[in-house]
Design a protein around this motif. Structure first.
Motif, short mmCIF file in Angstrom:
data_model
loop_
_atom_site.label_atom_id
_atom_site.label_comp_id
_atom_site.label_asym_id
_atom_site.label_seq_id
_atom_site.Cartn_x
_atom_site.Cartn_y
_atom_site.Cartn_z
N PHE A 53 15.07 -6.48 -5.58
CA PHE A 53 13.90 -7.15 -5.03
C PHE A 53 12.91 -6.15 -4.43
CE2 PHE A 53 11.52 -9.51 -1.79
CZ PHE A 53 11.03 -10.56 -2.56
N VAL A 54 13.42 -5.09 -3.81
CA VAL A 54 12.53 -4.04 -3.30
C VAL A 54 11.77 -3.40 -4.46
CG1 VAL A 54 12.42 -1.88 -1.99
CG2 VAL A 54 14.10 -3.61 -1.37
N ALA A 55 12.46 -3.17 -5.56
CA ALA A 55 11.80 -2.63 -6.74
C ALA A 55 10.75 -3.60 -7.28
CB ALA A 55 12.83 -2.32 -7.83
N ALA A 56 11.07 -4.89 -7.27
CA ALA A 56 10.10 -5.89 -7.73
C ALA A 56 8.86 -5.89 -6.84
CB ALA A 56 10.74 -7.27 -7.73
N ALA A 57 9.05 -5.73 -5.53
CA ALA A 57 7.90 -5.67 -4.62
C ALA A 57 7.04 -4.44 -4.91
CB ALA A 57 8.39 -5.64 -3.17
N ALA A 58 7.69 -3.31 -5.23
CA ALA A 58 6.93 -2.11 -5.57
C ALA A 58 6.14 -2.31 -6.85
CB ALA A 58 7.89 -0.92 -5.72
N LEU A 59 6.75 -2.92 -7.85
CA LEU A 59 6.04 -3.16 -9.11
C LEU A 59 4.92 -4.17 -8.94
CD1 LEU A 59 8.91 -3.22 -11.77
CD2 LEU A 59 7.48 -1.31 -11.05
N SER A 60 5.10 -5.13 -8.03
CA SER A 60 4.04 -6.12 -7.81
C SER A 60 2.78 -5.47 -7.24
CB SER A 60 4.55 -7.22 -6.87
OG SER A 60 4.75 -6.72 -5.56
N VAL A 61 2.95 -4.40 -6.47
CA VAL A 61 1.78 -3.68 -5.96
C VAL A 61 0.96 -3.11 -7.12
CG1 VAL A 61 1.03 -1.71 -4.57
CG2 VAL A 61 2.92 -3.13 -3.79
N LEU A 62 1.63 -2.71 -8.19
CA LEU A 62 0.94 -2.19 -9.36
C LEU A 62 0.41 -3.30 -10.26
CD1 LEU A 62 3.52 0.60 -10.32
CD2 LEU A 62 1.41 0.87 -9.02
N MET A 63 1.08 -4.45 -10.26
CA MET A 63 0.69 -5.55 -11.14
C MET A 63 -0.49 -6.35 -10.60
SD MET A 63 4.18 -7.26 -12.60
CE MET A 63 3.22 -8.54 -13.40
N ILE A 64 -0.53 -6.55 -9.30
CA ILE A 64 -1.53 -7.45 -8.71
C ILE A 64 -2.96 -7.06 -9.09
CG2 ILE A 64 -2.58 -8.14 -6.51
CD1 ILE A 64 0.24 -8.38 -5.38
N PRO A 65 -3.38 -5.80 -8.94
CA PRO A 65 -4.77 -5.48 -9.31
C PRO A 65 -5.09 -5.72 -10.78
CG PRO A 65 -3.54 -3.49 -8.80
CD PRO A 65 -2.70 -4.63 -8.36
N VAL A 66 -4.10 -5.50 -11.66
CA VAL A 66 -4.33 -5.77 -13.09
C VAL A 66 -4.52 -7.26 -13.33
CG1 VAL A 66 -3.40 -5.50 -15.41
CG2 VAL A 66 -2.99 -3.72 -13.69
N VAL A 67 -3.68 -8.07 -12.69
CA VAL A 67 -3.79 -9.52 -12.84
C VAL A 67 -5.12 -10.01 -12.27
CG1 VAL A 67 -2.78 -11.75 -12.23
CG2 VAL A 67 -1.29 -9.83 -12.82
N VAL A 68 -5.51 -9.48 -11.11
CA VAL A 68 -6.77 -9.90 -10.49
C VAL A 68 -7.94 -9.58 -11.40
CG1 VAL A 68 -8.35 -9.47 -8.57
CG2 VAL A 68 -5.91 -9.71 -8.13
N ARG A 69 -8.00 -8.36 -11.89
CA ARG A 69 -9.14 -7.95 -12.71
C ARG A 69 -9.22 -8.74 -14.01
NH1 ARG A 69 -13.35 -6.66 -10.43
NH2 ARG A 69 -13.42 -4.70 -9.29
N SER A 70 -8.09 -8.87 -14.71
CA SER A 70 -8.12 -9.59 -15.99
C SER A 70 -8.43 -11.07 -15.78
CB SER A 70 -6.78 -9.42 -16.71
OG SER A 70 -5.72 -9.92 -15.91
N SER A 71 -7.83 -11.70 -14.77
CA SER A 71 -8.09 -13.11 -14.51
C SER A 71 -9.53 -13.34 -14.06
CB SER A 71 -7.12 -13.64 -13.45
OG SER A 71 -5.79 -13.48 -13.86
N GLU A 72 -10.05 -12.43 -13.25
CA GLU A 72 -11.43 -12.56 -12.78
C GLU A 72 -12.41 -12.54 -13.95
OE1 GLU A 72 -14.55 -10.29 -9.73
OE2 GLU A 72 -12.55 -9.45 -10.13
#
Length: 369
Positions: free
Chosen positions: A218-237
């Motif tokens: 889960f700690v690893a998932a939280a680290a990867l989510s930090v990298l994923m969130i900006p990509v999801v935000v930009r593409s969805s926007e």
């Protein structure tokens, strides 16, 4: 008879000053033969032969065009040759990587039990015995594959709602205020942060909350989510922005509330692009190694609980097999496992991209009557 003569004259007038259609093939064949002869003089090698053949073909094609068709056509052929050459040069590394991974990874991927077993109990003595007796390499990647799937799944569970809701706020509610500009700036900054920084952040945060040295999936998932969130935000926007305003206005005119308009009109219209963006974000993080090393550690046994214990993943499996072979005196079995895991990782990314295309096609707005 007269009609035949007129047709021949017309054909001759149309083709005068033009190279025959077979000319490029003749030039290509001559370039290949000449390049092979020149390479034989200095030491033949396939890569040099291909490059020299391409250069000779481009030079011969441009020179022949200049002599017969004029400078203008020759300039056009030169530009075409440069564009095609640049494309092939850009394609070479990709083809080289895929070919190398296929050649080295297929034997390991086809090894018995590779996909269904873990590295538990596999020692250097076992690898030495497999090399000495020429038997199949034991030990598999099941624990790492399961870890990658679970970690990426939890990272998506964290990232997709946060990223999508952020994009909805920026497009539908913010009205370009100061807070939205701050969010946009922070998203841009997060897009460019090194992956190891995300891993250190997650490790430090959970170290403060749960105790020093906490390493779980889960700690690893939280680290990867930090990298994923900006990509999801930009593409969805971007996908939400291209939804025509007329659709929103039509819903408002019918008395539909804003949240319901977003849920029933805007998101379904943009869902194919959003799904593609989410898939690209997953493909972006599934191969990350540095964040997982400091957050999930490595393990040789199967662990399906992301909230307890160290957890293996495909990138860390590849890293450990190369850097610390199971048998230092016989590293070939470890290298075989690493190449097979690399091929499996590439196949996963390909499947994700194919899935994104399928989702985009299924949920794309229907056109026509």
């Amino acid at each position: 008879m007269m009609a035949t003569l007129m047709t021949e004259r017309k054909h001759s007038a149309l083709t005068r000053g033009r190279l025959p259609n077979y000319t490029p093939y003749v030039i290509a064949g001559s370039a290949i033969v000449v390049a092979a002869a020149l390479m034989a003089l200095v030491g033949f090698n396939v890569f040099g032969w291909a490059v020299l053949s391409a250069v000779l073909f481009a030079a011969g094609n441009v020179a022949g065009t200049a002599v017969v068709e004029g400078r203008r056509k020759a300039t056009d052929r030169l530009a075409t040759s440069l564009v095609v050459g640049a494309f092939l040069v850009a394609l070479l590394p990709l083809v080289s990587v895929i070919w190398t991974v296929l050649v080295n990874g297929i034997p390991g991927l086809l090894s018995p039990g590779f996909l269904g077993t873990s590295m538990k109990g596999v020692t250097g003595a076992i690898d030495n015995a497999s090399v000495a007796n020429h038997t199949p390499v034991l030990g598999g990647v099941y624990h790492a594959l399961l870890g990658s799937v679970l970690i990426t799944l939890w990272a998506s569970v964290i990232s997709v709602p946060v990223g999508l809701l952020t994009a909805i706020y920026l497009v539908e509610y913010s009205a370009d205020n100061k807070f939205s500009k701050v969010i946009t700036f922070l998203v841009d900054v997060m897009t460019g942060i090194p992956s190891i920084v995300a891993g250190l952040f997650a490790a430090a945060f959970f170290g403060l909350v749960m105790g020093p040295g906490t390493k779980t999936g889960f700690v690893a998932a939280a680290a990867l989510s930090v990298l994923m969130i900006p990509v999801v935000v930009r593409s969805s926007e971007e996908m939400l922005k291209i939804v025509p305003n007329e659709l929103r206005e039509a819903a408002y005119a019918l008395g539909v509330r804003k949240w319901r308009t977003i849920l029933k009109v805007v998101i379904p219209t943009a869902i194919s692009g959003i799904a593609s963006g989410v898939t690209l974000a997953i493909a972006r993080v599934i191969g990350e190694t540095a964040p997982l090393l400091v957050t999930a550690g490595f393990a040789s046994q199967i662990n399906s609980n992301v909230f307890a214990g160290w957890m293996a993943s495909l990138p860390t499996f590849i890293y450990t097999q190369i850097m610390t072979p199971t048998s230092p005196s016989n590293p070939d079995p470890s290298a075989q496992r690493a190449w097979a895991a690399a091929l499996l990782l590439i196949l996963l990314v390909m499947l994700l991209n194919l899935g994104a295309r399928l989702v985009a096609r299924i949920f794309a707005p229907k056109t026509g009557r």
